[in-house]
Design an enzyme around this catalytic site. Sequence first.
Site, PDB file in Angstrom:
ATOM      1  N   ARG A 108      -6.695   5.254  -6.363  1.00  0.00           N
ATOM      2  CA  ARG A 108      -6.497   6.691  -6.555  1.00  0.00           C
ATOM      3  C   ARG A 108      -6.711   7.095  -8.010  1.00  0.00           C
ATOM      4  O   ARG A 108      -7.365   8.108  -8.296  1.00  0.00           O
ATOM      5  CB  ARG A 108      -5.096   7.077  -6.078  1.00  0.00           C
ATOM      6  CG  ARG A 108      -4.870   6.805  -4.598  1.00  0.00           C
ATOM      7  CD  ARG A 108      -3.402   6.824  -4.216  1.00  0.00           C
ATOM      8  NE  ARG A 108      -2.812   8.139  -4.415  1.00  0.00           N
ATOM      9  CZ  ARG A 108      -1.503   8.369  -4.303  1.00  0.00           C
ATOM     10  NH1 ARG A 108      -0.666   7.372  -4.035  1.00  0.00           N
ATOM     11  NH2 ARG A 108      -1.029   9.592  -4.488  1.00  0.00           N
TER      12      ARG A 108
ATOM     13  N   ILE B  57       0.863  -1.171   0.000  1.00  0.00           N
ATOM     14  CA  ILE B  57       0.000   0.000   0.000  1.00  0.00           C
ATOM     15  C   ILE B  57       0.908   1.232   0.000  1.00  0.00           C
ATOM     16  O   ILE B  57       2.049   1.172   0.456  1.00  0.00           O
ATOM     17  CB  ILE B  57      -0.997   0.026   1.184  1.00  0.00           C
ATOM     18  CG1 ILE B  57      -0.272  -0.117   2.528  1.00  0.00           C
ATOM     19  CG2 ILE B  57      -2.035  -1.052   1.032  1.00  0.00           C
ATOM     20  CD1 ILE B  57      -1.222  -0.070   3.720  1.00  0.00           C
ATOM     21  N   ASP B  58       0.406   2.323  -0.525  1.00  0.00           N
ATOM     22  CA  ASP B  58       1.232   3.509  -0.702  1.00  0.00           C
ATOM     23  C   ASP B  58       1.693   4.085   0.638  1.00  0.00           C
ATOM     24  O   ASP B  58       1.078   3.870   1.681  1.00  0.00           O
ATOM     25  CB  ASP B  58       0.452   4.582  -1.466  1.00  0.00           C
ATOM     26  CG  ASP B  58       0.036   4.122  -2.855  1.00  0.00           C
ATOM     27  OD1 ASP B  58       0.776   3.309  -3.444  1.00  0.00           O
ATOM     28  OD2 ASP B  58      -1.020   4.565  -3.336  1.00  0.00           O
ATOM     29  N   LYS B  59       2.749   4.870   0.568  1.00  0.00           N
ATOM     30  CA  LYS B  59       3.346   5.492   1.755  1.00  0.00           C
ATOM     31  C   LYS B  59       2.296   6.220   2.603  1.00  0.00           C
ATOM     32  O   LYS B  59       2.243   6.051   3.823  1.00  0.00           O
ATOM     33  CB  LYS B  59       4.437   6.464   1.325  1.00  0.00           C
ATOM     34  CG  LYS B  59       4.993   7.360   2.424  1.00  0.00           C
ATOM     35  CD  LYS B  59       6.088   8.252   1.869  1.00  0.00           C
ATOM     36  CE  LYS B  59       6.568   9.264   2.900  1.00  0.00           C
ATOM     37  NZ  LYS B  59       5.592  10.365   3.089  1.00  0.00           N
TER      38      LYS B  59
ATOM     39  N   THR C 146      -0.981   5.901   2.480  1.00  0.00           N
ATOM     40  CA  THR C 146      -2.193   5.121   2.726  1.00  0.00           C
ATOM     41  C   THR C 146      -1.969   4.296   3.984  1.00  0.00           C
ATOM     42  O   THR C 146      -0.914   3.680   4.140  1.00  0.00           O
ATOM     43  CB  THR C 146      -2.511   4.190   1.540  1.00  0.00           C
ATOM     44  OG1 THR C 146      -2.742   4.994   0.376  1.00  0.00           O
ATOM     45  CG2 THR C 146      -3.734   3.337   1.806  1.00  0.00           C
TER      46      THR C 146
END
Length: 307
Positions: free
Chosen positions: A233, A133-135, A137
């Site tokens: 996103r 998962i993104d930084k 998120t």
Amino acid sequence: MEIKEFTVVQKLRLDKLVAITEPTISRSQAKSAIEAGQITVDGQQVRPKDQPDLGATVHIALPDPQPIDLTPEDIPLDIVYEDADVIVVNKPQGMVVHPAPGHPNHTLVNALLAHSPLSQINGELRPGIVHRIDKDTSGLLMVAKNDHAHHSLSEQLQAKTNLREYLAIVHGNFKEDEGVIRAPLGRSPKDRKKQAVVADGRPAVTHFKVLERYGDYSLIACRLETGRTHQIRVHLAYIGHPVAGDPLYGPKRTLKGNGQFLHARELGFKQPTTGEQLDFTCPAPPIFQETVQRLRRQAGLPVDKAI
């Protein structure tokens, strides 16, 4: 900088050709380097899927790798579940999942290495990491402690039998109550740091359901059928409802926070050894909760329900 050249002697797509000709470069590394313009054909930038003509010259100019520190670090972890095969962790917003150029240490992997042995399927830089998962998120992530578990969890992702559901605060008011976004994703032709909906991209499917409406914003749940980079996103921005606080895909005028208001709330999978179905949920972080309560008050909705 490492510079190499070779002459094309067989008709293959470029990323595969580079991987075959240069054993030290994997196909995924070749694809990324081609998209970054670091691998060219006869001086021209091309796509990974293009097949160069026989006799063409492929030029490879790869930057020197930045040092990556995989030292175990005593960083606190919010472990939701752990057994002999799997760790389920609630990743905080702002933490990078694994070391990479620009983020050589202080990552979730550094913290996990101080806690437990991890699988080696993904090599030295991403031990144990099955999905990311993104930084900015927050939320649930499953991590493999051994190679057997890694294979099992990866197969479940491929078969789309696992559950990954996110909460998001997004711009705008939906007309529909739920829907499915089916739009292929790939690197943006206009900005190499971004993903975009592109005709020749990889298939991507996101299911969404509207939970609450606040006028200018909405609270929704998103369930991933596929797991492409930045999928939620990009998909939500594509349909005109970008995630609030998203600095990459959203508008400049947005809700104040620590990045995008996106939280991996629910995770489900089969235990790799026993086959038991495991399901986990975790509440959104305080800044997410507080923002929802404020939006509820402004919209005249009850504010006593946690998310």
